[in-house]
Design an enzyme around this catalytic site. Structure first.
Site, mmCIF file in Angstrom:
data_model
loop_
_atom_site.group_PDB
_atom_site.id
_atom_site.type_symbol
_atom_site.label_atom_id
_atom_site.label_comp_id
_atom_site.label_asym_id
_atom_site.label_seq_id
_atom_site.Cartn_x
_atom_site.Cartn_y
_atom_site.Cartn_z
ATOM 1 C CE1 TYR A 1 15.975 52.481 25.797
ATOM 2 C CE2 TYR A 1 14.184 54.052 25.463
ATOM 3 C CZ TYR A 1 15.010 53.038 24.979
ATOM 4 O OH TYR A 1 14.856 52.585 23.681
ATOM 5 C CB THR B 1 9.907 44.601 19.764
ATOM 6 O OG1 THR B 1 10.231 45.581 20.773
ATOM 7 C CG2 THR B 1 9.938 45.263 18.391
ATOM 8 C CG PHE C 1 11.307 48.359 24.097
ATOM 9 C CD1 PHE C 1 12.648 48.708 24.151
ATOM 10 C CD2 PHE C 1 10.376 49.243 24.632
ATOM 11 C CE1 PHE C 1 13.057 49.907 24.725
ATOM 12 C CE2 PHE C 1 10.775 50.447 25.211
ATOM 13 C CZ PHE C 1 12.122 50.776 25.255
ATOM 14 C CG ASP D 1 26.119 40.477 27.816
ATOM 15 O OD1 ASP D 1 26.054 41.651 27.397
ATOM 16 O OD2 ASP D 1 25.593 40.102 28.877
ATOM 17 C CE LYS E 1 18.090 53.022 22.789
ATOM 18 N NZ LYS E 1 18.724 52.197 21.752
#
Ligand code: NDP
Ligand code: 8X3
Length: 250
Positions: A151, A186, A188, A58, A155
């Site tokens: 999020y 994906t 995601f 992890d 990023k």
């Protein structure tokens, strides 16, 4: 033969990149938490004439990162390319309704995990006076959108860290490429919606998103440039997506 280390190779961009790099004669260190997936991937890509090291850990744990990457066998220490890909979005809500657990998961994985892995690998590149770090950021690191808050912040941090690495690692001849994709189909969205497949499918309904292979091909192109050429920052979007808030459906 060159060696690449890919974090988060058990699905999506990481998996597609592992398969493509394997076909292009890269020895690979592949990582992720889901060990069965890692073993399956190793079996598949072993058909190419390459060497593979699968490491099951992890990225949020500095102890695990150091244990697995801190004392790599000699022959695996010559890492030419580090692809910092492991990451996720958890939850969508306005910031006042955000869950602390989701914030921790995103910050610990997308920012601290990327830093932990880089911290261990950068000295190996510095020693060899060469290397290429690819950071998988996002269009969410260039823009902020409704319900994207934390999020997007993680990023934006990746974007800033790419710039910082580029400056700080300049004396050591290390290339840094920041890749900022828009919507890619994906796992995601399933992760973001915590397993709700229906909600995840709605994200890509009536529009054609990018596929993981589209990003893998860009990564391959970036790492194949000659020594004197670096692609600093690549924004790649589905044709049906102008930015985070303008999509063409249907
Ligand atoms: P996936 O969910 O398909 O893949 C994410 C990968 O990250 C998995 O292999 C997962 O492996 C790994 N990962 C997640 N958390 C950890 C952790 N704590 N430790 C180790 N590995 C971890 O999504 P994508 O392929 O789309 O995502 C890859 C990157 O691309 C992410 O950084 C994401 O933010 C970014 N991105 C995605 C976009 C999209 O629309 N899909 C657009 C722009 C950027 P495992 O669960 O086995 O640990
Ligand atoms: C994933 C792309 O637009 O869902 O990073 O934030 S987006």
């Amino acid at each position: 033969m060159k060696t690449a280390l890919i974090t988060g190779a058990t699905s999506g961009i990481g998996e597609a990149t592992a398969k493509l790099l394997a076909k292009n004669d890269y020895n690979l260190i592949i990582t992720g938490r889901r060990n069965e997936r890692l073993q399956e991937l190793e079996k598949k890509i072993k058909q190419n004439d390459i060497e593979i090291l699968s490491l099951n850990f992890d990225v949020r744990s500095i102890v695990e990162v150091k244990k697995h990457l801190g004392s790599l066998p000699e022959k695996w220490q010559n890492i030419d390319v580090l692809i910092n890909n492991a990451g996720l979005a958890a939850g969508t809500s306005t910031i006042d309704k955000g869950e602390i657990d989701d914030w921790d998961r995103m910050i610990d994985t997308n920012v601290k995990g990327l830093l932990y892995v880089s911290k261990v690998i950068m000295p190996l590149m510095i020693k060899r006076k060469k290397g290429h770090i690819i950071n998988i950021a996002s269009i969410a690191g260039k823009e902020v959108y409704l319900n994207g808050n934390v999020y997007c912040a993680t990023k934006h941090a990746v974007d800033a860290l790419s710039k910082a690495m580029r400056i700080d690692l300049l004396p050591h001849n290390i290339k840094v490429t920041n890749i900022a994709p828009g919507m890619i189909d994906t796992e995601f969205s399933v992760v973001r919606y915590k397993g709700d497949q229906q909600k995840a499918d709605e994200v890509y309904k009536n529009m054609e998103p990018l596929l993981a292979i589209d990003i893998a091909e860009v990564i391959l192109f970036a790492i194949q440039r000659p020594a004197h050429v670096t692609l600093n920052d690549i924004v790649i979007m589905p044709t049906a997506q102008a930015n985070t808030s303008h999509l063409k459906r249907g």
